[in-house]
Design a protein around this motif. Sequence first.
Motif, mmCIF file in Angstrom:
data_model
loop_
_atom_site.group_PDB
_atom_site.id
_atom_site.type_symbol
_atom_site.label_atom_id
_atom_site.label_comp_id
_atom_site.label_asym_id
_atom_site.label_seq_id
_atom_site.Cartn_x
_atom_site.Cartn_y
_atom_site.Cartn_z
ATOM 1 N N ALA A 58 0.933 -1.134 -0.271
ATOM 2 C CA ALA A 58 0.149 -0.125 0.469
ATOM 3 C C ALA A 58 1.094 1.519 -0.089
ATOM 4 O O ALA A 58 0.129 2.419 -0.733
ATOM 5 N N LEU A 59 2.094 1.222 0.884
ATOM 6 C CA LEU A 59 2.790 2.258 0.740
ATOM 7 C C LEU A 59 3.834 3.036 -0.576
ATOM 8 O O LEU A 59 4.142 4.111 -1.008
ATOM 9 N N ALA A 60 3.760 1.160 -1.167
ATOM 10 C CA ALA A 60 4.444 1.189 -2.753
ATOM 11 C C ALA A 60 3.857 1.889 -3.787
ATOM 12 O O ALA A 60 3.750 2.172 -4.795
ATOM 13 N N LYS A 61 2.588 2.066 -3.410
ATOM 14 C CA LYS A 61 1.623 1.428 -4.998
ATOM 15 C C LYS A 61 1.132 3.190 -5.150
ATOM 16 O O LYS A 61 1.678 3.235 -6.434
ATOM 17 N N PRO A 62 1.535 3.508 -4.306
ATOM 18 C CA PRO A 62 1.605 5.436 -4.979
ATOM 19 C C PRO A 62 2.393 5.959 -5.899
ATOM 20 O O PRO A 62 2.526 6.726 -6.297
ATOM 21 N N GLU A 63 3.708 4.815 -6.169
ATOM 22 C CA GLU A 63 4.860 5.462 -6.789
ATOM 23 C C GLU A 63 5.082 4.335 -8.144
ATOM 24 O O GLU A 63 5.781 4.778 -8.850
ATOM 25 N N LEU A 64 3.808 4.089 -8.768
ATOM 26 C CA LEU A 64 3.665 3.669 -10.081
ATOM 27 C C LEU A 64 2.782 4.255 -10.671
ATOM 28 O O LEU A 64 1.654 4.788 -10.565
ATOM 29 N N THR A 65 3.014 3.375 -12.184
ATOM 30 C CA THR A 65 2.106 3.927 -12.948
ATOM 31 C C THR A 65 1.126 3.190 -13.718
ATOM 32 O O THR A 65 0.501 2.135 -12.461
ATOM 33 N N ALA A 66 -0.013 3.953 -13.330
ATOM 34 C CA ALA A 66 -1.360 3.491 -14.191
ATOM 35 C C ALA A 66 -1.205 2.074 -14.219
ATOM 36 O O ALA A 66 -2.146 0.788 -13.841
#
Length: 282
Positions: A58-66
Amino acid sequence: MIHRKQIAVISLVVVLMGLLLSMNIKGLVKPKEQRNVNGTVAGGPSAAASVSVESVSALAKPELTANFAKQVADLEEALSQAPGEKKIGLEKQLAQKWEDVNQPGPAAFYHEMVAVRENTYNAWLKTGDAFSNAQQNTQDTLIQPALGEKAINAYQKALELQPGSRDAKMGLGAAYVNGSANPMAGIQLLLAVVKEDPDNLKANKTLGLFSMRSGQFDKAVNRFKTVIRVKEDSESWFYLATSYENLGMKKDAIDAYEKSKVLAADPGLSKFVDKKVEELKK
């Protein structure tokens, strides 16, 4: 992606050095805080129990592209629906996906799932390395103890399966030094590795960092000189420079800082080094 990781590493070096120089370097554990060998507070819950693959993801997902986030979500959904014998392939895919985007935290948890299923030396060693990497690349002080505890556990399992493994001993030693309140257990393991392999990079670097934290900068200099002789990098030159500075060896410190700046080729570090060199020349 690689360049971004290099910049993050150099930035972390600067932050880490600031922390090392501001802490009470003669004491690694607060005197009133008693901990067990895995680094958790005595009588308290395991640090690892409070962190999960869901929380770090959950902490890492905001860093991913769509697009990449959708790929991960699809694999997660497939894993949740897969029968037991099919899960391991999906867990390996998810570990690789997270590694591809330089997110070692979630990757480590999936490596651990694979190791639990396979229970092989290589799988547990990979898991230990993954959790160690995750611990070193997060600045979240709430997550760090859990990642360190999991690294220790993984290396211990690797050693159970292959007791003579130098790589597992080195990993466990570094994990004890970096992620527990029992660093001396790690130091003994690392010294044993160096006795067998004097030029071992990871063991020498970890021992050098411990020497810095404990105020033994003369020993740190020797460790980082060994590292640089075998394979130089900007981080090791930076640590060497800091050790020289603390020994009052200003010219050597300046030379080492300058070498670190050249190898890093990072504007943020260059600005820091220029300021440091100016101070040392006064």
